[in-house]
Design an enzyme around this catalytic site. Structure first.
Site, PDB file in Angstrom:
ATOM      1  N   HIS A   1     -32.038  67.918  19.080  1.00  0.00           N
ATOM      2  CA  HIS A   1     -33.468  68.564  18.784  1.00  0.00           C
ATOM      3  C   HIS A   1     -33.451  69.725  20.195  1.00  0.00           C
ATOM      4  O   HIS A   1     -33.781  70.754  20.175  1.00  0.00           O
ATOM      5  CB  HIS A   1     -34.656  67.575  18.822  1.00  0.00           C
ATOM      6  CG  HIS A   1     -35.954  68.008  19.065  1.00  0.00           C
ATOM      7  ND1 HIS A   1     -36.666  68.148  17.695  1.00  0.00           N
ATOM      8  CD2 HIS A   1     -36.533  68.428  20.062  1.00  0.00           C
ATOM      9  CE1 HIS A   1     -37.949  68.723  18.418  1.00  0.00           C
ATOM     10  NE2 HIS A   1     -37.855  68.913  19.703  1.00  0.00           N
ATOM     11  N   GLU A   2     -33.353  68.823  21.342  1.00  0.00           N
ATOM     12  CA  GLU A   2     -33.612  69.856  22.751  1.00  0.00           C
ATOM     13  C   GLU A   2     -32.724  70.863  22.745  1.00  0.00           C
ATOM     14  O   GLU A   2     -33.135  72.000  23.186  1.00  0.00           O
ATOM     15  CB  GLU A   2     -33.502  68.772  23.642  1.00  0.00           C
ATOM     16  CG  GLU A   2     -34.687  67.741  23.804  1.00  0.00           C
ATOM     17  CD  GLU A   2     -35.980  68.032  23.461  1.00  0.00           C
ATOM     18  OE1 GLU A   2     -36.282  69.402  23.951  1.00  0.00           O
ATOM     19  OE2 GLU A   2     -36.817  67.346  23.170  1.00  0.00           O
TER      20      GLU A   2
END
Lengths: 83, 446
Positions: free
Chosen positions: B123-124
């Site tokens: 995600h990051e």
């Protein structure tokens, strides 16, 4: 809830993730119900919850769910920076 | 919710884990390998190339930080915000990715209270290469942590995320956007960093070797909190979601989730959620603690005399919607507490409860989402429906079977209160009832 009864932690959450602009410096901390309701609705819409504007259990549960620090609505953040 | 996209102008990006978690059970090599695979998820499908470097000039600097780490996005301890990354751009922090070192980072763990580092990293890194949050439920770029995403070596991005990253960088030559990525997963992985395999000595299981067996134990406390059921035993608890399904077969450690209890506290007596403010009250001995969410409030523990001078300890506690009162039980006596006035009702304690057909003393009780009250004692429980003050005929029933997802054959230990019994592996558990003629049949309980 009346606006002045909405916990600060909720307002902070909504502002932090881009749903609520910070309080107007002219009027200080006064926050009317309308933007709060709109912010809750926007959060519910983004999160796939029923768009009621009410801080129901599902909404509060999602607000407590671990998440990424970045805002969901970045446009609001940009406006804030311009100010 | 679209916004102006930012993206890297270059296609070769360097990365480095600058700081590692302070107290994590995940080793440095495992963390570096997880970062490698999380980045590879994106570079598999786009013409981006990531390479690990030493030194301070990496495009994507990865840090595990705590609290305020001077980037305008302070972390907030366990839960809450768990990580963030900076979008591409000219600023020196562009691409940098920060994980909250106060989280319990996990990998291939059944512990649902941990944060799966690979899932969060994918995600990051999506942010680090230019993707913003999106509301689509299937997307890895949904802002909320949704649990592990499976094996890092086999993870395939949701189509929504592929399309968005292709819009920024185009499609990698070897990838057909209309075809499944089977080929990309079949390449020789010998040069890739190794990840520790899921094995019997995996850390999350190791921590619970001395934990109780949920199918064969007497529970210290049971509570309905935020619509979920919590079964406490010793230093551990199990959690059932609103659908009454176990979140994990592995018990979680009380101290890892409920922050602020004394470290040497080895069990709780009773727990309930206060109706007035939804704070959670823990009882142990002559003291009680009040939690806001999973953090203890300032000023606790307090003595039980706050409730009543005659209350020395508590076996059970629950809130009864019917009369909006909290009931506290001890050794066949019960007290009725008014949360609004913060006073015990007069005339208590009493011996006779309003409910018939339940034991005179029990381990704990809770109101469940069906409106019924459930009383737990030993290995059994009794049900009293909302419209009745009498236990439903046919009760008691087995707590382990009906609440903890155990079959009758799993309750196979002779020790009734076997808090030190080892954790049984439920995968492939031998179902002796169907064994015969030299054959053994294995079944899974979930």
């Amino acid at each position: 809830e009346e606006p002045n009864q909405t916990p600060e932690v909720i307002k902070d959450w909504l502002a932090k993730f881009g749903y609520l602009p910070p309080p107007d410096p002219v009027t200080g901390q006064l926050q009317t119900q309308e933007p709060l309701t709109k912010a809750v609705k926007a959060m519910q819409r983004f999160s796939g919850l029923e768009e009621t504007g009410i801080l129901d259990e599902a909404t509060l549960t999602l607000m407590k769910t671990p998440r990424c620090s970045l805002p969901d609505l970045l446009e609001l953040g940009k406006v804030r920076r311009k100010r | 919710y679209t916004q102006t996209a930012t993206k890297w102008n270059k296609r070769n990006l360097s990365w480095r884990v600058r700081t590692f978690p302070k107290d994590s059970h995940l080793g440095h090599d495992t963390i570096r390998a997880l970062m490698f695979y999380a980045l590879k998820v994106w570079s598999d499908i786009t013409p981006l190339n990531f390479h690990e470097v030493r030194g301070d000039n990496a495009d994507i600097q990865i840090d595990f930080s705590r609290a305020d780490h001077h980037d305008g996005y302070p972390f907030d301890g366990p839960g809450g915000t768990v990580a963030h990354a900076f979008f591409p751009g000219d600023q020196h922090t562009a691409g940098d990715t920060h994980f909250d070192d106060d989280e319990y980072w996990t990998f291939r763990s059944a512990d649902t209270h941990g944060m799966d580092l690979f899932a969060v990293a994918v995600h990051e890194f999506g942010h680090a290469i230019g993707l913003s949050h999106i509301s689509t439920a299937e997307s890895i770029m949904r802002p909320y942590f949704q649990g592990p995403v499976g094996d890092p070596l086999k993870y395939d991005l949701p189509y929504e995320d592929k399309v968005r990253i292709w819009q920024l960088y185009g499609v990698r030559e070897s990838v057909s956007p209309t075809r499944a990525l089977a080929g990309a997963k079949d390449v020789n992985t010998a040069e890739y960093p190794a990840l520790p395999a899921l094995s019997a000595n995996h850390s999350s299981i190791q921590q619970r070797r001395d934990g109780p067996d949920r199918c064969n134990t007497l529970f210290d406390a049971v509570a309905q909190i935020r619509g979920e059921a919590f079964f406490f035993k010793g230093k551990y608890f199990w959690r059932l979601n609103r659908s009454k399904h176990l979140v994990s077969f592995q018990p979680a450690q009380i101290h890892r989730f409920w922050r602020g209890l004394p470290p040497n506290m080895d069990s709780v007596d009773a727990v309930y959620e206060r109706a007035t403010d939804h704070k959670i009250v823990f009882f142990k001995g002559s003291r009680y603690w009040v939690f806001k969410d999973n953090n203890v409030e300032e000023g606790y523990p307090r003595p039980l005399t706050d409730f009543s001078p005659s209350l020395e300890s508590v076996d059970a506690a629950f809130y009864w919607v019917h009369d909006s009162k909290t009931y506290l039980f001890k050794d066949g006596l019960h007290w009725r507490f008014d949360e609004n006035s913060r006073r015990m009702d007069l005339g208590y304690p009493k011996e006779t409860t309003p409910w018939k057909g339940i034991p005179s003393s029990f381990d704990d009780a809770m109101r469940w989402l069906d409106g019924a009250i459930y009383f737990f004692k030993g290995k059994d429980y009794w049900k009293v429906t909302e419209s009745s003050l009498e236990a439903v005929p046919g009760y008691p029933q087995s707590t382990a079977r009906d609440w903890l997802a155990c079959s009758e054959m799993q309750s196979d230990s002779s020790d009734m209160d076997n808090s030190k019994s080892k954790v049984q592996s439920r995968q492939g558990h031998h179902d002796l009832s169907r064994s015969g003629n030299g054959y053994e049949v294995c079944s899974c309980s979930a």
